[in-house]
Write a protein that holds these residues in place. Structure first.
Motif, PDB file in Angstrom:
ATOM      1  N   ALA A   8       0.999  -9.251  -4.006  1.00 49.99           N
ATOM      2  CA  ALA A   8       2.258  -8.786  -4.572  1.00 49.99           C
ATOM      3  C   ALA A   8       3.194  -8.353  -3.448  1.00 49.99           C
ATOM      4  CB  ALA A   8       2.014  -7.620  -5.519  1.00 49.99           C
ATOM      5  N   ALA A   9       4.499  -8.342  -3.757  1.00 48.50           N
ATOM      6  CA  ALA A   9       5.473  -7.936  -2.754  1.00 48.50           C
ATOM      7  C   ALA A   9       6.517  -7.036  -3.379  1.00 48.50           C
ATOM      8  CB  ALA A   9       6.148  -9.173  -2.160  1.00 48.50           C
ATOM      9  N   SER A  10       7.065  -6.133  -2.584  1.00 44.75           N
ATOM     10  CA  SER A  10       8.146  -5.286  -3.078  1.00 44.75           C
ATOM     11  C   SER A  10       9.182  -5.108  -1.982  1.00 44.75           C
ATOM     12  CB  SER A  10       7.610  -3.925  -3.529  1.00 44.75           C
ATOM     13  OG  SER A  10       7.053  -3.224  -2.432  1.00 44.75           O
ATOM     14  N   ASN A  11      10.419  -4.909  -2.410  1.00 45.39           N
ATOM     15  CA  ASN A  11      11.514  -4.647  -1.480  1.00 45.39           C
ATOM     16  C   ASN A  11      11.972  -3.210  -1.619  1.00 45.39           C
ATOM     17  OD1 ASN A  11      11.879  -7.129  -0.248  1.00 45.39           O
ATOM     18  ND2 ASN A  11      13.102  -7.899  -1.945  1.00 45.39           N
ATOM     19  N   GLY A  12      12.108  -2.525  -0.512  1.00 47.30           N
ATOM     20  CA  GLY A  12      12.734  -1.208  -0.555  1.00 47.30           C
ATOM     21  C   GLY A  12      11.833  -0.072  -1.020  1.00 47.30           C
ATOM     22  N   VAL A  13      10.758  -0.358  -1.716  1.00 49.13           N
ATOM     23  CA  VAL A  13       9.835   0.706  -2.132  1.00 49.13           C
ATOM     24  C   VAL A  13       8.425   0.319  -1.705  1.00 49.13           C
ATOM     25  CG1 VAL A  13       8.956   2.100  -4.021  1.00 49.13           C
ATOM     26  CG2 VAL A  13      11.265   1.187  -4.167  1.00 49.13           C
ATOM     27  N   LEU A  14       7.808   1.204  -0.947  1.00 49.37           N
ATOM     28  CA  LEU A  14       6.422   0.979  -0.524  1.00 49.37           C
ATOM     29  C   LEU A  14       5.516   1.821  -1.419  1.00 49.37           C
ATOM     30  CD1 LEU A  14       4.090   0.204   1.407  1.00 49.37           C
ATOM     31  CD2 LEU A  14       4.861   2.023   2.926  1.00 49.37           C
ATOM     32  N   TYR A  15       4.706   1.148  -2.233  1.00 49.98           N
ATOM     33  CA  TYR A  15       3.776   1.869  -3.102  1.00 49.98           C
ATOM     34  C   TYR A  15       2.467   2.079  -2.371  1.00 49.98           C
ATOM     35  CZ  TYR A  15       7.069   0.508  -6.736  1.00 49.98           C
ATOM     36  OH  TYR A  15       8.209   0.328  -7.468  1.00 49.98           O
ATOM     37  N   VAL A  16       1.998   3.312  -2.335  1.00 50.18           N
ATOM     38  CA  VAL A  16       0.694   3.585  -1.721  1.00 50.18           C
ATOM     39  C   VAL A  16      -0.094   4.539  -2.616  1.00 50.18           C
ATOM     40  CG1 VAL A  16       1.517   3.259   0.649  1.00 50.18           C
ATOM     41  CG2 VAL A  16       1.537   5.532  -0.345  1.00 50.18           C
ATOM     42  N   PRO A  17      -1.416   4.416  -2.602  1.00 56.39           N
ATOM     43  CA  PRO A  17      -2.227   5.363  -3.357  1.00 56.39           C
ATOM     44  C   PRO A  17      -2.395   6.668  -2.583  1.00 56.39           C
ATOM     45  CG  PRO A  17      -3.611   3.701  -2.336  1.00 56.39           C
ATOM     46  CD  PRO A  17      -2.206   3.366  -1.954  1.00 56.39           C
ATOM     47  N   MET A  18      -2.552   7.747  -3.337  1.00 57.76           N
ATOM     48  CA  MET A  18      -2.732   9.059  -2.718  1.00 57.76           C
ATOM     49  C   MET A  18      -4.134   9.156  -2.110  1.00 57.76           C
ATOM     50  SD  MET A  18      -2.271  12.629  -4.728  1.00 57.76           S
ATOM     51  CE  MET A  18      -3.764  12.437  -5.687  1.00 57.76           C
ATOM     52  N   ASN A  19      -4.266   9.973  -1.062  1.00 54.07           N
ATOM     53  CA  ASN A  19      -5.575  10.262  -0.452  1.00 54.07           C
ATOM     54  C   ASN A  19      -6.330   9.023  -0.008  1.00 54.07           C
ATOM     55  OD1 ASN A  19      -5.385  13.023  -0.628  1.00 54.07           O
ATOM     56  ND2 ASN A  19      -6.210  13.072  -2.700  1.00 54.07           N
ATOM     57  N   ARG A  20      -5.600   8.071   0.520  1.00 52.57           N
ATOM     58  CA  ARG A  20      -6.256   6.872   1.026  1.00 52.57           C
ATOM     59  C   ARG A  20      -5.519   6.486   2.304  1.00 52.57           C
ATOM     60  NH1 ARG A  20      -8.053   1.371  -0.872  1.00 52.57           N
ATOM     61  NH2 ARG A  20      -8.949   0.731   1.106  1.00 52.57           N
ATOM     62  N   PRO A  21      -6.257   6.314   3.408  1.00 57.13           N
ATOM     63  CA  PRO A  21      -5.561   5.900   4.633  1.00 57.13           C
ATOM     64  C   PRO A  21      -4.902   4.538   4.431  1.00 57.13           C
ATOM     65  CG  PRO A  21      -7.914   6.304   5.043  1.00 57.13           C
ATOM     66  CD  PRO A  21      -7.698   6.447   3.571  1.00 57.13           C
ATOM     67  N   VAL A  22      -3.650   4.453   4.820  1.00 57.70           N
ATOM     68  CA  VAL A  22      -2.897   3.208   4.675  1.00 57.70           C
ATOM     69  C   VAL A  22      -2.462   2.762   6.060  1.00 57.70           C
ATOM     70  CG1 VAL A  22      -0.808   2.147   3.751  1.00 57.70           C
ATOM     71  CG2 VAL A  22      -2.054   3.804   2.374  1.00 57.70           C
ATOM     72  N   LYS A  23      -2.802   1.532   6.399  1.00 57.14           N
ATOM     73  CA  LYS A  23      -2.409   0.981   7.700  1.00 57.14           C
ATOM     74  C   LYS A  23      -1.309  -0.043   7.458  1.00 57.14           C
ATOM     75  CE  LYS A  23      -4.467  -1.944  11.290  1.00 57.14           C
ATOM     76  NZ  LYS A  23      -5.739  -2.577  11.660  1.00 57.14           N
ATOM     77  N   LEU A  24      -0.186   0.148   8.105  1.00 55.77           N
ATOM     78  CA  LEU A  24       0.907  -0.804   7.967  1.00 55.77           C
ATOM     79  C   LEU A  24       0.887  -1.755   9.146  1.00 55.77           C
ATOM     80  CD1 LEU A  24       3.787   1.612   6.863  1.00 55.77           C
ATOM     81  CD2 LEU A  24       2.185   0.344   5.423  1.00 55.77           C
ATOM     82  N   VAL A  25       0.849  -3.041   8.852  1.00 53.13           N
ATOM     83  CA  VAL A  25       0.907  -4.065   9.892  1.00 53.13           C
ATOM     84  C   VAL A  25       2.319  -4.640   9.834  1.00 53.13           C
ATOM     85  CG1 VAL A  25      -0.034  -6.250  10.688  1.00 53.13           C
ATOM     86  CG2 VAL A  25      -1.546  -4.522   9.718  1.00 53.13           C
ATOM     87  N   MET A  26       3.096  -4.405  10.890  1.00 53.09           N
ATOM     88  CA  MET A  26       4.534  -4.620  10.783  1.00 53.09           C
ATOM     89  C   MET A  26       5.058  -5.665  11.757  1.00 53.09           C
ATOM     90  SD  MET A  26       5.668  -0.644  10.384  1.00 53.09           S
ATOM     91  CE  MET A  26       5.328  -0.202  12.073  1.00 53.09           C
ATOM     92  N   SER A  27       6.029  -6.431  11.274  1.00 54.04           N
ATOM     93  CA  SER A  27       6.717  -7.357  12.159  1.00 54.04           C
ATOM     94  C   SER A  27       8.165  -7.491  11.712  1.00 54.04           C
ATOM     95  CB  SER A  27       6.037  -8.722  12.153  1.00 54.04           C
ATOM     96  OG  SER A  27       6.480  -9.461  13.267  1.00 54.04           O
ATOM     97  N   SER A  28       8.980  -8.040  12.593  1.00 52.61           N
ATOM     98  CA  SER A  28      10.400  -8.164  12.281  1.00 52.61           C
ATOM     99  C   SER A  28      10.798  -9.623  12.258  1.00 52.61           C
ATOM    100  CB  SER A  28      11.227  -7.413  13.328  1.00 52.61           C
ATOM    101  OG  SER A  28      12.580  -7.777  13.209  1.00 52.61           O
ATOM    102  N   ARG A  29      11.789  -9.934  11.418  1.00 56.24           N
ATOM    103  CA  ARG A  29      12.263 -11.312  11.363  1.00 56.24           C
ATOM    104  C   ARG A  29      13.414 -11.566  12.315  1.00 56.24           C
ATOM    105  NH1 ARG A  29      13.283 -13.352   5.417  1.00 56.24           N
ATOM    106  NH2 ARG A  29      14.749 -14.584   6.606  1.00 56.24           N
ATOM    107  N   ASP A  30      14.044 -10.500  12.802  1.00 57.41           N
ATOM    108  CA  ASP A  30      15.209 -10.741  13.649  1.00 57.41           C
ATOM    109  C   ASP A  30      15.223  -9.870  14.911  1.00 57.41           C
ATOM    110  OD1 ASP A  30      15.893  -8.372  12.169  1.00 57.41           O
ATOM    111  OD2 ASP A  30      16.847  -9.625  10.659  1.00 57.41           O
TER     112      ASP A  30
END
Ligand code: CUA
Length: 361
Positions: free
Chosen positions: A113-135
């Motif tokens: 799934a994908a979302s724009n502008g809102v990042l949904y994350v669960p509480m009390n769970r480590p979340v790792k963001l793997v990030m890249s840029s298009r420009d």
């Protein structure tokens, strides 16, 4: 981690404030005590000052220096431990792919799934963001989490956090990236695990750019079968021709197999070795010859500008999914089909093509 970072931050400020106050108060005391006065005998005051200076034993100076140095080392140790914690996400982290572009943030979840502008994350769970840029270079910044990391085109950077309270937290871009920089905002929505699962169900699936990817199964309206970002990555791999050289089942081929590759340590051409992580995989896709794996010819074309950030993320997720694939026993049906359909001449054509490109360079 916000509490610990704040604790260190404010204790450094308080200690330096106390130090400054001590210096200022001593200065004020000495100014009053040793002030030059024509009424009193000036030579007497000078003599007193000279005696005062001489009467401080050297060991006290050493002690003062030692205490200051210990303070410095103490701050450094606490700060370095926090830095290491910030840099190393727990291995059980939930991985979410972040794509930055002028001027918006897109998030892609493990279920595709994908979302724009809102990042949904669960509480009390480590979340790792793997990030890249298009420009251009952006920077992902969540002030409430004290989490901030640059997002760079053609590279992958990671940041992680563990949100403890349900709520909405603003995301800013913290690197000037053009006209719309100040409007490049998003929001982290921290949800309870059940709300998180529900939110992901309702999100549209990732839409990959380009006509060849416009398949109804991935559309917003069609009910989504049990899809995952790794599945999307598998299709990207086939459509982009990765499987002409790589295999998903451990079978030897032109390029390294992807089975069991993720997380392993591979030797490099010209010495040294590297851990296969998101960053190395991305670098190898964008500029394969920078860190060429030992024992493989420099045939792979560079995919810089050809693969979107979401496709890159999907491919990484696919390779990650193959990490525990027992080599040459478990087979990916799609990859197997592709390899079977592959006629040998087209492989060598491809190889020659890439080789001549390499020689020209
Ligand atoms: Cu993106 Cu500033």
């Amino acid at each position: 981690m916000a509490r610990e970072i704040d604790a260190l931050h404010y204790s450094v400020i308080l200690v330096t404030l106390a130090g400054a106050a001590l210096v200022a108060l001593s200065a004020a005391y000495f100014i009053v005590k040793y002030r030059s006065s024509r009424a009193s005998a000036p030579e007497g005051a000078d003599g007193e000052r000279a005696r005062a200076t001489r009467s401080i034993p050297f060991r006290y100076e050493l002690l003062a220096l030692g205490l200051l140095f210990a303070l410095f080392v103490g701050f450094w140790v606490v700060g370095f431990r926090q830095f290491v914690r910030l840099q190393v996400p727990p291995s059980d982290s939930l991985v979410i792919y972040v794509t930055a572009k002028q001027w918006m943030w897109t998030f892609v979840y493990p279920n595709g799934a994908a979302s724009n502008g809102v990042l949904y994350v669960p509480m009390n769970r480590p979340v790792k963001l793997v990030m890249s840029s298009r420009d251009v270079i952006h920077s992902f910044f969540v002030p409430a989490f004290r989490a901030k990391k640059d997002v760079i085109p053609g590279q992958v950077t990671t940041v992680w956090f563990d949100a403890r309270m349900v709520g909405e937290y603003p995301v800013f871009c913290a690197e000037y990236c053009g006209d719309g920089h100040s409007t490049m905002r998003a929001e982290v929505s921290v949800l309870s695990p059940s709300d998180y699962a529900r939110a992901l169900e309702q999100l549209p699936a990732l839409r990959l750019s380009g006509p060849e990817y416009a398949e109804p199964a991935l559309g917003t309206e069609a009910p989504r079968e049990t899809t995952s970002l790794a599945r999307v990555g598998e299709r990207v791999a086939v459509m982009r021709g990765c499987m002409r050289c790589h295999t998903a089942d451990g079978a030897p081929h032109i390029g390294p197999t992807w089975a069991g590759l993720f997380g392993s340590v591979v030797p490099l051409e010209g010495g040294g070795s590297v851990v296969v992580d998101e960053a190395y995989i991305t670098e190898s896709m964008m500029d394969p010859e920078v860190k060429l794996r030992a024992g493989f010819p420099p045939l792979m074309p560079a995919y810089q500008g050809l693969l979107g950030a979401a496709e890159t993320g999907a491919l990484i997720e696919y390779i990650r999914a193959l990490r525990s694939a027992p080599t040459a026993t478990r087979t990916s049906p799609l990859a197997r089909k592709t390899n079977a359909a592959l006629s040998l001449p087209s492989v060598s054509e491809r190889a020659l093509e890439a080789q001549s490109g390499g020689e020209q360079r």
